[in-house]
Design a protein around this motif. Structure first.
Motif, PDB file in Angstrom:
ATOM      1  N   SER A 167       0.924  -1.137   0.004  1.00 49.98           N
ATOM      2  CA  SER A 167       0.100   0.079  -0.016  1.00 49.98           C
ATOM      3  C   SER A 167       0.859   1.285   0.078  1.00 49.98           C
ATOM      4  O   SER A 167       0.361   2.330  -0.558  1.00 49.98           O
ATOM      5  CB  SER A 167      -0.995  -0.106   1.065  1.00 49.98           C
ATOM      6  OG  SER A 167      -1.960  -0.957   1.013  1.00 49.98           O
ATOM      7  N   THR A 168       1.837   1.306   0.723  1.00 51.49           N
ATOM      8  CA  THR A 168       2.973   2.191   0.592  1.00 51.49           C
ATOM      9  C   THR A 168       3.564   2.522  -0.824  1.00 51.49           C
ATOM     10  O   THR A 168       3.599   3.628  -1.163  1.00 51.49           O
ATOM     11  CB  THR A 168       3.947   2.223   1.661  1.00 51.49           C
ATOM     12  OG1 THR A 168       4.809   1.296   1.500  1.00 51.49           O
ATOM     13  CG2 THR A 168       3.431   1.977   2.967  1.00 51.49           C
TER      14      THR A 168
ATOM     15  N   ASP B 138      -1.466   4.481  -8.796  1.00 49.74           N
ATOM     16  CA  ASP B 138      -1.997   3.215  -9.029  1.00 49.74           C
ATOM     17  C   ASP B 138      -1.617   2.521 -10.330  1.00 49.74           C
ATOM     18  O   ASP B 138      -1.364   1.112 -10.281  1.00 49.74           O
ATOM     19  CB  ASP B 138      -3.590   3.237  -9.252  1.00 49.74           C
ATOM     20  CG  ASP B 138      -4.419   3.831  -8.012  1.00 49.74           C
ATOM     21  OD1 ASP B 138      -3.668   3.998  -7.031  1.00 49.74           O
ATOM     22  OD2 ASP B 138      -5.755   4.147  -7.986  1.00 49.74           O
TER      23      ASP B 138
ATOM     24  N   VAL C 146      -2.131   5.198   4.332  1.00 47.09           N
ATOM     25  CA  VAL C 146      -1.767   3.751   3.824  1.00 47.09           C
ATOM     26  C   VAL C 146      -2.854   2.787   3.984  1.00 47.09           C
ATOM     27  O   VAL C 146      -3.276   2.166   3.060  1.00 47.09           O
ATOM     28  CB  VAL C 146      -0.346   3.326   4.280  1.00 47.09           C
ATOM     29  CG1 VAL C 146      -0.276   1.965   3.784  1.00 47.09           C
ATOM     30  CG2 VAL C 146       0.723   4.062   3.637  1.00 47.09           C
TER      31      VAL C 146
ATOM     32  N   LYS D  92      -7.900  -1.629  -2.359  1.00 47.87           N
ATOM     33  CA  LYS D  92      -7.685  -1.360  -3.731  1.00 47.87           C
ATOM     34  C   LYS D  92      -6.356  -2.082  -3.879  1.00 47.87           C
ATOM     35  O   LYS D  92      -6.385  -2.807  -5.017  1.00 47.87           O
ATOM     36  CB  LYS D  92      -7.211   0.195  -3.976  1.00 47.87           C
ATOM     37  CG  LYS D  92      -6.504   0.580  -5.057  1.00 47.87           C
ATOM     38  CD  LYS D  92      -6.405   2.047  -5.278  1.00 47.87           C
ATOM     39  CE  LYS D  92      -5.574   2.543  -4.371  1.00 47.87           C
ATOM     40  NZ  LYS D  92      -5.099   3.993  -4.560  1.00 47.87           N
ATOM     41  N   VAL D  93      -5.576  -2.286  -3.138  1.00 47.19           N
ATOM     42  CA  VAL D  93      -4.239  -3.044  -3.449  1.00 47.19           C
ATOM     43  C   VAL D  93      -4.599  -4.681  -3.384  1.00 47.19           C
ATOM     44  O   VAL D  93      -3.976  -5.276  -4.218  1.00 47.19           O
ATOM     45  CB  VAL D  93      -3.201  -2.813  -2.346  1.00 47.19           C
ATOM     46  CG1 VAL D  93      -1.962  -3.908  -2.545  1.00 47.19           C
ATOM     47  CG2 VAL D  93      -2.549  -1.540  -2.480  1.00 47.19           C
TER      48      VAL D  93
ATOM     49  N   LYS E 208      -5.949   2.902   4.066  1.00 45.19           N
ATOM     50  CA  LYS E 208      -7.067   3.286   3.071  1.00 45.19           C
ATOM     51  C   LYS E 208      -6.769   2.619   1.780  1.00 45.19           C
ATOM     52  O   LYS E 208      -7.740   2.449   1.000  1.00 45.19           O
ATOM     53  CB  LYS E 208      -7.296   4.721   2.906  1.00 45.19           C
ATOM     54  CG  LYS E 208      -7.698   5.514   4.187  1.00 45.19           C
ATOM     55  CD  LYS E 208      -8.040   6.876   4.021  1.00 45.19           C
ATOM     56  CE  LYS E 208      -8.303   7.505   5.284  1.00 45.19           C
ATOM     57  NZ  LYS E 208      -8.625   9.135   5.319  1.00 45.19           N
ATOM     58  N   ASN E 209      -5.594   2.270   1.453  1.00 46.16           N
ATOM     59  CA  ASN E 209      -5.360   1.713   0.072  1.00 46.16           C
ATOM     60  C   ASN E 209      -5.401   0.295  -0.039  1.00 46.16           C
ATOM     61  O   ASN E 209      -5.248  -0.261  -1.067  1.00 46.16           O
ATOM     62  CB  ASN E 209      -3.722   2.085  -0.155  1.00 46.16           C
ATOM     63  CG  ASN E 209      -3.646   3.534  -0.670  1.00 46.16           C
ATOM     64  OD1 ASN E 209      -4.444   4.276  -0.985  1.00 46.16           O
ATOM     65  ND2 ASN E 209      -2.387   3.966  -0.865  1.00 46.16           N
ATOM     66  N   GLN E 210      -5.818  -0.233   0.931  1.00 44.20           N
ATOM     67  CA  GLN E 210      -5.507  -1.891   1.262  1.00 44.20           C
ATOM     68  C   GLN E 210      -6.553  -2.820   0.302  1.00 44.20           C
ATOM     69  O   GLN E 210      -6.234  -3.733  -0.190  1.00 44.20           O
ATOM     70  CB  GLN E 210      -5.315  -2.377   2.471  1.00 44.20           C
ATOM     71  CG  GLN E 210      -4.051  -1.879   3.130  1.00 44.20           C
ATOM     72  CD  GLN E 210      -3.889  -2.329   4.682  1.00 44.20           C
ATOM     73  OE1 GLN E 210      -4.731  -2.529   5.474  1.00 44.20           O
ATOM     74  NE2 GLN E 210      -2.780  -1.920   5.301  1.00 44.20           N
TER      75      GLN E 210
ATOM     76  N   VAL F  52       2.434   1.486  -3.643  1.00 36.76           N
ATOM     77  CA  VAL F  52       1.154   2.343  -4.526  1.00 36.76           C
ATOM     78  C   VAL F  52       0.784   3.414  -4.170  1.00 36.76           C
ATOM     79  O   VAL F  52       0.878   4.444  -5.191  1.00 36.76           O
ATOM     80  CB  VAL F  52      -0.140   1.427  -4.286  1.00 36.76           C
ATOM     81  CG1 VAL F  52      -1.276   1.862  -5.048  1.00 36.76           C
ATOM     82  CG2 VAL F  52       0.182   0.023  -4.676  1.00 36.76           C
ATOM     83  N   GLU F  53       1.190   3.927  -2.964  1.00 40.91           N
ATOM     84  CA  GLU F  53       0.838   5.490  -2.400  1.00 40.91           C
ATOM     85  C   GLU F  53       1.884   6.357  -3.268  1.00 40.91           C
ATOM     86  O   GLU F  53       1.816   7.254  -3.750  1.00 40.91           O
ATOM     87  CB  GLU F  53       0.910   5.595  -1.094  1.00 40.91           C
ATOM     88  CG  GLU F  53       0.661   7.177  -0.516  1.00 40.91           C
ATOM     89  CD  GLU F  53      -0.869   7.195  -0.685  1.00 40.91           C
ATOM     90  OE1 GLU F  53      -1.021   8.523  -0.601  1.00 40.91           O
ATOM     91  OE2 GLU F  53      -1.915   6.718  -0.942  1.00 40.91           O
TER      92      GLU F  53
END
Length: 352
Positions: A180-181, A188, A335, A341-342, A337-339, A183-184
Motif C-alpha cells: 500500500s505504501t 495506481d 496507507v 484497492k491493493v 485506506k489503500n488496502q 502504490v501510494e
C-alpha cells in the motif's frame, strides 16, 4: 493464557472470570481491561510497573488479532474491553473501519508518538496509535544477488531478479501494508505494474511465514525475500546451530535509504468503542509511550521504539545496523485506506 481465534468460547469463559459483573460494579476498584494480541513474557514487568505506579489493575485476555476482533463484534456494547492491542497497522485500520474503536485525545501521546505512526487525526482525536515499529527489510544471498540490485523495493520487479524472489502470501497484512505504501508513492498504474513484475520474478508460489523466507534464501531456494526485521533479529539471537548457519549465508538490506526510506509497520493500541474505563485506558496508553515502557515494549519482540527520542539496547538490533535508518514518511493511517484497492490489484496480477 494465550488463545487463538479458534477458541473464542474459551476466551469468553476467561473474560467472564476476569471481568464479571461484580468486578465491573465495584466502583472502588480501578481497572483497565485489556484485549491483547501481544504475548511476550517481558510485557509482564511492564504491566506490573503500571499497576504499581497508578494503582490501576490490568485485567487481560490474550488472543490473536482475528480472535480479538471477532470477540469485540460479538460482545457489542456489552464488551468489557477498554484497550485493544493489535500487532499490525492493517489490522488496526480494519478494526477501526468496523467501528470497534473510539477517538481519544492525549497531549502526552501527541508529543511522544510521531503523527505518521497514528491514525489520521480528526477534531475528536485519533482512534489508534503505534507503540513499537518494525522494518520490512530485504534479505538476499550475496553469492547470487548484488546488493545494488536489491537496495529498493522497486527493484524486486526488475527482470534481473527473475526466478529469485520469495515472499509469504501477498494478502498477509505485513505485505499489504508495504504494498500500500508503494502504490501510494508510485500511483495506481505504476504500482500495479510493479506488483505484476514482482510476481513475474517469483522463485516459487508464495508460502510460509517470514522466517521461512529467510531460510529459503539461505537454502538456495530463493535469492531474495521480504521479511520483518524482528524475524531476522530472532535468528541472530538464536543459540541453534542451524539458525546461526542461516544468518551466515544471508545479508540484510534496509531498502530505499537513498530515496523514500524503508517501510515500517507497528504494534499499536486503541480505546475500545464501548470502554467502561476510558480515562484509565488513556492513562495506560500514555504509560506505554514512556521511556520505561518503550524499552519493554520494543525489546519484547526485537522491535524499535515508536516514541520520539527513545532508544533501546538490543545486540540483535545493533547487529542489523541499529535503529538509525531512514524511515518512510507516508502516514500509516493514509496507507491503510489503500488496502482494499491493493488487494484487488493482487488478484488481478495473480499474486497469491
Amino acid at each position: 493464557m494465550t488463545k487463538t481465534a479458534s477458541s473464542l468460547a474459551m476466551i469468553a469463559l476467561a473474560a467472564t472470570s476476569l471481568f464479571g459483573a461484580a468486578g465491573l460494579a465495584n466502583a472502588q476498584e480501578q481497572v483497565v481491561n485489556l484485549y491483547s494480541a501481544r504475548h511476550y513474557a517481558t510485557d509482564e514487568g511492564m504491566y506490573e510497573a503500571f499497576t504499581r505506579t497508578t494503582g490501576i489493575k490490568i485485567n487481560r485476555v490474550d488472543a490473536d488479532d482475528a480472535g480479538i476482533v471477532a470477540r469485540l463484534k460479538a460482545e457489542g456494547a456489552a464488551s468489557p474491553a477498554d484497550v485493544i492491542l493489535l500487532v499490525d497497522a492493517a489490522r488496526l485500520a480494519s478494526a477501526d473501519a468496523q467501528g470497534l474503536f473510539q477517538p481519544f485525545k492525549s497531549k502526552v501521546l501527541d508529543a511522544a508518538i510521531p503523527a505518521k505512526l497514528r491514525a489520521a487525526a480528526t477534531p475528536e482525536g485519533v482512534t489508534w496509535t503505534g507503540f513499537s515499529t518494525r522494518a520490512r527489510v530485504i534479505v538476499y544471498d550475496p553469492a547470487r544477488v548484488k546488493a545494488a540490485d536489491v537496495d529498493t523495493y522497486e527493484k524486486l520487479a526488475d527482470p534481473k531478479l527473475k526466478g529469485l524472489v520469495c515472499t509469504r502470501t501477498g494478502s498477509h497484512p505485513y505485505n499489504l501494508s508495504l504494498f500500500s505504501t508503494v502504490v501510494e508513492r508510485l500511483g495506481d498504474a505504476k504500482g500495479e505494474e510493479w506488483l505484476k513484475g514482482v510476481v513475474a520474478n517469483m522463485a516459487r508460489a508464495p508460502k510460509g511465514g517470514d522466517t521461512d523466507q529467510i531460510k529459503a534464501v539461505a537454502s538456495g531456494e530463493c535469492g531474495v525475500a521480504l521479511t520483518n526485521s524482528y524475524y531476522v533479529a530472532r535468528l541472530i539471537k538464536s543459540d541453534k546451530v542451524d539458525d546461526k548457519a542461516v544468518m551466515q549465508k544471508v545479508k540484510i538490506m534496509f531498502p530505499n535509504q537513498a530515496t523514500s526510506g524503508t517501510h515500517v509497520n507497528i504494534a499499536g493500541a486503541a480505546v475500545a468503542k464501548h470502554a467502561k474505563n476510558p480515562a484509565n485506558a488513556i492513562k495506560f496508553l500514555e504509560f506505554l509511550a514512556s521511556p520505561f515502557a518503550q524499552d519493554y515494549f520494543a525489546n519484547g519482540n526485537n522491535e524499535f521504539p515508536a516514541a520520539k527520542g527513545v532508544s533501546v539496547s538490543n545486540p540483535a538490533i545493533a547487529a542489523m545496523g541499529g535503529a538509525n535508518f531512514k524511515q518512510e514518511n507516508i502516514p500509516l493511517g493514509v496507507v491503510a485506506k489503500n488496502q482494499l484497492k491493493v488487494q484487488q490489484m493482487l488478484d488481478r496480477v495473480g499474486y497469491k
